[in-house]
Design a protein around this motif. Sequence first.
Motif, PDB file in Angstrom:
ATOM      1  N   GLU A 126      38.398  31.548  38.573  1.00  0.00           N
ATOM      2  CA  GLU A 126      38.893  32.614  37.701  1.00  0.00           C
ATOM      3  C   GLU A 126      40.412  32.488  37.576  1.00  0.00           C
ATOM      4  O   GLU A 126      41.105  32.324  38.581  1.00  0.00           O
ATOM      5  N   HIS A 156      43.133  39.213  33.726  1.00  0.00           N
ATOM      6  CA  HIS A 156      41.866  38.523  33.852  1.00  0.00           C
ATOM      7  C   HIS A 156      40.870  38.955  32.771  1.00  0.00           C
ATOM      8  O   HIS A 156      39.941  38.217  32.449  1.00  0.00           O
ATOM      9  N   ASN A 173      40.827  32.652  30.592  1.00  0.00           N
ATOM     10  CA  ASN A 173      40.213  32.706  31.916  1.00  0.00           C
ATOM     11  C   ASN A 173      39.107  31.650  32.004  1.00  0.00           C
ATOM     12  O   ASN A 173      38.108  31.718  31.286  1.00  0.00           O
ATOM     13  N   ALA A 222      36.863  31.263  34.044  1.00  0.00           N
ATOM     14  CA  ALA A 222      35.565  31.763  34.519  1.00  0.00           C
ATOM     15  C   ALA A 222      34.533  31.798  33.405  1.00  0.00           C
ATOM     16  O   ALA A 222      33.333  31.642  33.652  1.00  0.00           O
TER      17      ALA A 222
END
Length: 417
Positions: A212, A288, A326, A328
């Motif tokens: 992340e 994030h 991000n 992720a």
Amino acid sequence: MSDVVDRFVRYCAVASQSDPLTADHVPSTESQFKIAEVIADDLRELGAPDVKVDEHAYVTAHWPASEGCVELPTLGFCCHIDTAWQSWGDPVHPLIRRYEGGEFVIGQGRDGRPVVISPATNPQLEHLAGTELVTADGTSLLGGDDKAGDAMCVSLLARLKADPALPHPRLAFAFVPDEEIGHGAALLDLDEFGATFGYTIDGGPLGEFCYETFNAAEAHVRARGLSVHTGTAKATMINASEAIMRFHQLVPPAERPEFTEGYDGFFYLERMEGSCEEASADYIIRDHDQAQMERRAQILRDAVQLVNAQFGTDVLSIEIHDQYRNLADVVCLPENAHLIENARSAYAAIGQEMTCIPMRGGTDGSQLSFRGFACANLSACYYNAHGVREFVPVRELESMVDMLQALVGLYARPQTA
């Protein structure tokens, strides 16, 4: 010295800061060509068959698969060759010294005062007493971010050359410029690179793992004023610097780096300058969560409108540009789960528990993952990056080469989702 420590010290001694003020060309500094050539020469000496340094100081190379692994997908690794611009970075004088505990004076700063790393600010030192640390001499940053990663990759190849029986797929390596100013691997030719997944090596302490990162944007605020004699300024003068200060006062003070941690996003004022007629401020925005990024961008746009309303004219203008996303969103897809689980297993193979963190920054992987090269981030074992108190423990450097050897061995077999 072990192979990785020797390479690391040599690489750190070659100053190679990037520079945001000359980011209109790549690399932003000529010095990055110097470290690119040093790394390329080491790769050639080891026998990498296709080492290339291009006109932008990108170093790329491949390493052939071990016997029985030729048909497996290529595994990629990416590190960056530039060092941070926010601190002194030239010249760099790396030192290897034994740390015996307590406060550690690593040298004198350029102001003549002692430069100290302490367990009070680095509690990790309590576990490093009696071991060797690599530091600079107090007058500059060290450059472990990311020359530790560079050295680990080259030392991995030295091991594979020394023992061809070690199992591994074909490997691809990229050492890229200007990561510290947001460019990184933007010009990496992924077709030529030839890997669809892999890792960046650009993280902190041993065992750290990141899938992340922040989403990131930059904001450039500009002010145009009107200068007249101060004695006759009433109702006429427009002070551009004053407009910038009013703008900054509208940026939420609690949402700045020094007050945030974990998943907290922030606004960061990188630089500002001005006079009565012209002023500017450059910010970076981090979060994030993409929805929160959009909220932050709107806060800045609203602040511009409010200041302009106060002045009764368009004194301020703003440009906001995305930098990276991000990772992720890519790494956590089911087909990429092996990136996480193989890293966990490779850390376990060296007796190290993996610690997943939400990185409060970005890596080249943040950009590359959305271009088709899915990659998570591994430890580079540096502490106190971007400052003169930076250090890298020798035993962590060496352990990460063990980890990489274990990791490439795990990719010497087909991966399943």
